[in-house]
Design a protein around this motif. Structure first.
Motif, PDB file in Angstrom:
ATOM      1  N   LEU A   1      27.411   7.442 -12.671  1.00  0.00           N
ATOM      2  CA  LEU A   1      26.380   7.591 -11.648  1.00  0.00           C
ATOM      3  C   LEU A   1      26.652   8.811 -10.775  1.00  0.00           C
ATOM      4  CD1 LEU A   1      23.811   6.168 -10.822  1.00  0.00           C
ATOM      5  CD2 LEU A   1      25.123   4.869  -9.135  1.00  0.00           C
ATOM      6  N   GLU A   2      27.913   9.064 -10.481  1.00  0.00           N
ATOM      7  CA  GLU A   2      28.279  10.248  -9.699  1.00  0.00           C
ATOM      8  C   GLU A   2      27.852  11.518 -10.416  1.00  0.00           C
ATOM      9  OE1 GLU A   2      32.248  12.346  -7.701  1.00  0.00           O
ATOM     10  OE2 GLU A   2      32.449  10.816  -9.257  1.00  0.00           O
ATOM     11  N   LYS A   3      28.017  11.538 -11.733  1.00  0.00           N
ATOM     12  CA  LYS A   3      27.630  12.714 -12.517  1.00  0.00           C
ATOM     13  C   LYS A   3      26.128  12.948 -12.434  1.00  0.00           C
ATOM     14  CE  LYS A   3      28.324  14.778 -17.088  1.00  0.00           C
ATOM     15  NZ  LYS A   3      28.897  14.567 -18.454  1.00  0.00           N
ATOM     16  N   LYS A   4      25.340  11.872 -12.393  1.00  0.00           N
ATOM     17  CA  LYS A   4      23.888  11.989 -12.310  1.00  0.00           C
ATOM     18  C   LYS A   4      23.422  12.434 -10.929  1.00  0.00           C
ATOM     19  CE  LYS A   4      22.106   8.750 -15.776  1.00  0.00           C
ATOM     20  NZ  LYS A   4      21.262   7.540 -15.977  1.00  0.00           N
ATOM     21  N   LEU A   5      24.081  11.929  -9.886  1.00  0.00           N
ATOM     22  CA  LEU A   5      23.581  12.110  -8.520  1.00  0.00           C
ATOM     23  C   LEU A   5      24.350  13.134  -7.698  1.00  0.00           C
ATOM     24  CD1 LEU A   5      22.880   8.382  -7.538  1.00  0.00           C
ATOM     25  CD2 LEU A   5      21.378  10.030  -8.674  1.00  0.00           C
ATOM     26  N   GLY A   6      25.460  13.630  -8.226  1.00  0.00           N
ATOM     27  CA  GLY A   6      26.303  14.538  -7.460  1.00  0.00           C
ATOM     28  C   GLY A   6      25.625  15.821  -7.027  1.00  0.00           C
ATOM     29  N   GLU A   7      24.649  16.287  -7.811  1.00  0.00           N
ATOM     30  CA  GLU A   7      23.920  17.518  -7.463  1.00  0.00           C
ATOM     31  C   GLU A   7      22.600  17.223  -6.761  1.00  0.00           C
ATOM     32  OE1 GLU A   7      25.174  20.550  -7.846  1.00  0.00           O
ATOM     33  OE2 GLU A   7      27.008  19.598  -8.574  1.00  0.00           O
ATOM     34  N   LYS A   8      22.383  15.977  -6.385  1.00  0.00           N
ATOM     35  CA  LYS A   8      21.108  15.581  -5.780  1.00  0.00           C
ATOM     36  C   LYS A   8      21.301  14.987  -4.384  1.00  0.00           C
ATOM     37  CE  LYS A   8      18.881  14.786 -10.248  1.00  0.00           C
ATOM     38  NZ  LYS A   8      17.899  15.862 -10.109  1.00  0.00           N
ATOM     39  N   GLY A   9      22.312  15.466  -3.671  1.00  0.00           N
ATOM     40  CA  GLY A   9      22.508  15.036  -2.298  1.00  0.00           C
ATOM     41  C   GLY A   9      23.361  13.803  -2.121  1.00  0.00           C
ATOM     42  N   PHE A  10      24.147  13.448  -3.140  1.00  0.00           N
ATOM     43  CA  PHE A  10      25.052  12.309  -3.044  1.00  0.00           C
ATOM     44  C   PHE A  10      26.502  12.802  -3.121  1.00  0.00           C
ATOM     45  CE2 PHE A  10      21.126  10.337  -4.006  1.00  0.00           C
ATOM     46  CZ  PHE A  10      21.206   9.002  -3.626  1.00  0.00           C
ATOM     47  N   PHE A  11      27.412  12.030  -2.515  1.00  0.00           N
ATOM     48  CA  PHE A  11      28.821  12.417  -2.514  1.00  0.00           C
ATOM     49  C   PHE A  11      29.682  11.160  -2.624  1.00  0.00           C
ATOM     50  CE2 PHE A  11      32.912  13.438  -0.654  1.00  0.00           C
ATOM     51  CZ  PHE A  11      33.186  14.677  -1.222  1.00  0.00           C
ATOM     52  N   ARG A  12      30.729  11.254  -3.452  1.00  0.00           N
ATOM     53  CA  ARG A  12      31.656  10.139  -3.616  1.00  0.00           C
ATOM     54  C   ARG A  12      32.776  10.279  -2.589  1.00  0.00           C
ATOM     55  NH1 ARG A  12      34.135   8.151  -9.440  1.00  0.00           N
ATOM     56  NH2 ARG A  12      35.069   6.183  -8.718  1.00  0.00           N
ATOM     57  N   CYS A  13      32.644   9.557  -1.488  1.00  0.00           N
ATOM     58  CA  CYS A  13      33.593   9.687  -0.384  1.00  0.00           C
ATOM     59  C   CYS A  13      34.869   8.890  -0.616  1.00  0.00           C
ATOM     60  CB  CYS A  13      32.932   9.262   0.924  1.00  0.00           C
ATOM     61  SG  CYS A  13      32.452   7.520   0.984  1.00  0.00           S
ATOM     62  N   HIS A  14      34.828   7.980  -1.556  1.00  0.00           N
ATOM     63  CA  HIS A  14      35.960   7.093  -1.855  1.00  0.00           C
ATOM     64  C   HIS A  14      35.758   6.619  -3.289  1.00  0.00           C
ATOM     65  CE1 HIS A  14      38.165   3.226  -1.817  1.00  0.00           C
ATOM     66  NE2 HIS A  14      38.935   3.792  -0.895  1.00  0.00           N
ATOM     67  N   GLN A  15      36.818   6.205  -3.944  1.00  0.00           N
ATOM     68  CA  GLN A  15      36.681   5.795  -5.338  1.00  0.00           C
ATOM     69  C   GLN A  15      35.685   4.647  -5.514  1.00  0.00           C
ATOM     70  OE1 GLN A  15      40.434   4.397  -6.807  1.00  0.00           O
ATOM     71  NE2 GLN A  15      40.611   2.710  -5.339  1.00  0.00           N
ATOM     72  N   SER A  16      35.434   3.909  -4.432  1.00  0.00           N
ATOM     73  CA  SER A  16      34.534   2.753  -4.518  1.00  0.00           C
ATOM     74  C   SER A  16      33.164   2.981  -3.904  1.00  0.00           C
ATOM     75  CB  SER A  16      35.190   1.535  -3.835  1.00  0.00           C
ATOM     76  OG  SER A  16      36.402   1.194  -4.453  1.00  0.00           O
ATOM     77  N   PHE A  17      32.909   4.190  -3.339  1.00  0.00           N
ATOM     78  CA  PHE A  17      31.642   4.409  -2.641  1.00  0.00           C
ATOM     79  C   PHE A  17      31.034   5.773  -2.976  1.00  0.00           C
ATOM     80  CE2 PHE A  17      33.841   1.296  -0.018  1.00  0.00           C
ATOM     81  CZ  PHE A  17      32.834   0.372   0.234  1.00  0.00           C
ATOM     82  N   LEU A  18      29.730   5.769  -3.218  1.00  0.00           N
ATOM     83  CA  LEU A  18      28.938   6.975  -3.430  1.00  0.00           C
ATOM     84  C   LEU A  18      27.816   6.934  -2.395  1.00  0.00           C
ATOM     85  CD1 LEU A  18      28.371   9.443  -5.394  1.00  0.00           C
ATOM     86  CD2 LEU A  18      26.799   7.907  -6.584  1.00  0.00           C
ATOM     87  N   ILE A  19      27.741   7.946  -1.527  1.00  0.00           N
ATOM     88  CA  ILE A  19      26.806   7.885  -0.398  1.00  0.00           C
ATOM     89  C   ILE A  19      25.706   8.935  -0.521  1.00  0.00           C
ATOM     90  CG2 ILE A  19      28.523   6.947   1.194  1.00  0.00           C
ATOM     91  CD1 ILE A  19      28.863   9.756   2.352  1.00  0.00           C
ATOM     92  N   ASN A  20      24.550   8.608   0.048  1.00  0.00           N
ATOM     93  CA  ASN A  20      23.428   9.536   0.136  1.00  0.00           C
ATOM     94  C   ASN A  20      23.587  10.336   1.433  1.00  0.00           C
ATOM     95  OD1 ASN A  20      20.974  10.862   0.352  1.00  0.00           O
ATOM     96  ND2 ASN A  20      19.784   9.115  -0.364  1.00  0.00           N
ATOM     97  N   LEU A  21      23.798  11.641   1.322  1.00  0.00           N
ATOM     98  CA  LEU A  21      24.060  12.471   2.498  1.00  0.00           C
ATOM     99  C   LEU A  21      22.896  12.471   3.485  1.00  0.00           C
ATOM    100  CD1 LEU A  21      25.769  15.521   0.728  1.00  0.00           C
ATOM    101  CD2 LEU A  21      26.891  13.711   2.060  1.00  0.00           C
ATOM    102  N   ALA A  22      21.695  12.155   3.012  1.00  0.00           N
ATOM    103  CA  ALA A  22      20.536  12.131   3.905  1.00  0.00           C
ATOM    104  C   ALA A  22      20.643  11.042   4.955  1.00  0.00           C
ATOM    105  CB  ALA A  22      19.256  11.938   3.093  1.00  0.00           C
ATOM    106  N   TYR A  23      21.505  10.035   4.714  1.00  0.00           N
ATOM    107  CA  TYR A  23      21.586   8.903   5.623  1.00  0.00           C
ATOM    108  C   TYR A  23      22.921   8.820   6.356  1.00  0.00           C
ATOM    109  CZ  TYR A  23      17.347   7.474   3.267  1.00  0.00           C
ATOM    110  OH  TYR A  23      16.076   7.453   2.762  1.00  0.00           O
ATOM    111  N   VAL A  24      23.695   9.880   6.332  1.00  0.00           N
ATOM    112  CA  VAL A  24      24.958   9.895   7.069  1.00  0.00           C
ATOM    113  C   VAL A  24      24.674  10.064   8.564  1.00  0.00           C
ATOM    114  CG1 VAL A  24      27.097  11.161   7.487  1.00  0.00           C
ATOM    115  CG2 VAL A  24      26.310  10.795   5.139  1.00  0.00           C
ATOM    116  N   GLU A  25      25.231   9.175   9.351  1.00  0.00           N
ATOM    117  CA  GLU A  25      25.063   9.242  10.803  1.00  0.00           C
ATOM    118  C   GLU A  25      26.245   9.939  11.470  1.00  0.00           C
ATOM    119  OE1 GLU A  25      23.319   8.726  14.514  1.00  0.00           O
ATOM    120  OE2 GLU A  25      22.453   8.334  12.542  1.00  0.00           O
TER     121      GLU A  25
END
Length: 235
Positions: free
Chosen positions: A174-198
Motif C-alpha cells: 500500500l505504501e508503494k501505491k500511495l507514497g507518491e500521492k501525499g501519503f507517508f509511512r511515519c512508523h512501520q505500523s502507520f501510513l498517514i495522509n499528509l492532508a490531514y496532519v494537524e
C-alpha cells in the motif's frame, strides 16, 4: 475548473484576471472565474463550486487567514493559495493546509508554475482512488477520504472520513501505491495522509480527527520534509 479570487485590491484582482485568462489560453483549459472584493462578500456569497481559491491575507475586516480557518472547519480538500506581501504568515498558512503562498508582486511565469501545480493537484483529488477487497466485497475509496492506515491482526485497517475498511494487502504494497500521492509511512505500523496532519511532535504526529500515532526516530526528519513539500514549501 472553478477558480475564485478574493482580494480587496482592485489592481490585484485585475492582474489575476489577466493571468488566469492567459493561462486558460496557453494551456488550452476551461476556467470558470469568480472575483470577490472583500472577505465579507466572499462569505456571504460562498461559491457552491470551487477547485482553487486565491486568497489575499490582509483584508480590511475579515482576513484571508480567518476565511481559511472557517473553510477548513467543513472543507479539507479545497486548494487554497495565499497571495500577499506578508511572508511572516507562511507558517500559519501551513496550519490551514494552504497549497502555496505567492508573494506580491509576482510575475506571470511564477503564477503559471503554481497554477499548473494547483490544477494538477485539484484534478488528482477528484479522481485518485484505490480499490479495496475484503471478505465483505470490493470497495472503491477515494484517496481524499482516507485519513490513515494501520496494521493489526494480520491485516490493514484503512481509516476513512466516513467509514473504516480492512484489507489483506501488506503495508509495503500500500505504501508503494500511495507514497507518491501525499501519503507517508511515519512508523512501520502507520501510513498517514499528509492532508490531514494537524501537528508534528517530537516523537508523534496528531491527525485532524484527533488520532495520535508514533513517528519512528529515523523517519521524523523525512516526514517533516514530506510535509513541507506537500504544503508547497511554505515552512
Amino acid at each position: 475548473m472553478n477558480i475564485v479570487v478574493c482580494d480587496d485590491d482592485a489592481g490585484a484582482r485585475m492582474q489575476m484576471k489577466e493571468y488566469l485568462c492567459r493561462f486558460e489560453k496557453e494551456h488550452n483549459t476551461e476556467l470558470t472565474l469568480r472575483f470577490y472584493e472583500s472577505g465579507e462578500a466572499f462569505l456571504s456569497d460562498y461559491p457552491e463550486k470551487m477547485d482553487i481559491l486565491f486568497l489575499d491575507i490582509r483584508m480590511y475586516q475579515v482576513s484571508g487567514m480567518d476565511i481559511a480557518r472557517r473553510i477548513r472547519d467543513f472543507d479539507d480538500e479545497l486548494c487554497i493559495i495565499f497571495i500577499s506581501n506578508m511572508t511572516q504568515y507562511a507558517l500559519e498558512g501551513y496550519r490551514v493546509h494552504a497549497f502555496d503562498f505567492l508573494v506580491k508582486p509576482f510575475g506571470y511565469r511564477t503564477f503559471e508554475r503554481e497554477m499548473a501545480l494547483a490544477v494538477r493537484r485539484a484534478e488528482g483529488q477528484k479522481n485518485d482512488s484505490i480499490t479495496i477487497k475484503n471478505d465483505d466485497g470490493v470497495f472503491r475509496l477515494f484517496l481524499r477520504e482516507i485519513l490513515y492506515v494501520e496494521t493489526g491482526d494480520h491485516r490493514l485497517l484503512v481509516h476513512g472520513r466516513e467509514k473504516d475498511l480492512y484489507c489483506y494487502v501488506t503495508m509495503g504494497q500500500l505504501e508503494k501505491k500511495l507514497g507518491e500521492k501525499g501519503f507517508f509511512r511515519c512508523h512501520q505500523s502507520f501510513l498517514i495522509n499528509l492532508a490531514y496532519v494537524e501537528e508534528l511532535g517530537k516523537d508523534s504526529v496528531t491527525m485532524r480527527d484527533g488520532a495520535c500515532m508514533p513517528v519512528s526516530r529515523h523517519r521524523r526528519k523525512e516526514l517533516l520534509q514530506a510535509m513541507t513539500r506537500y504544503a508547497g514549501e511554505v515552512l
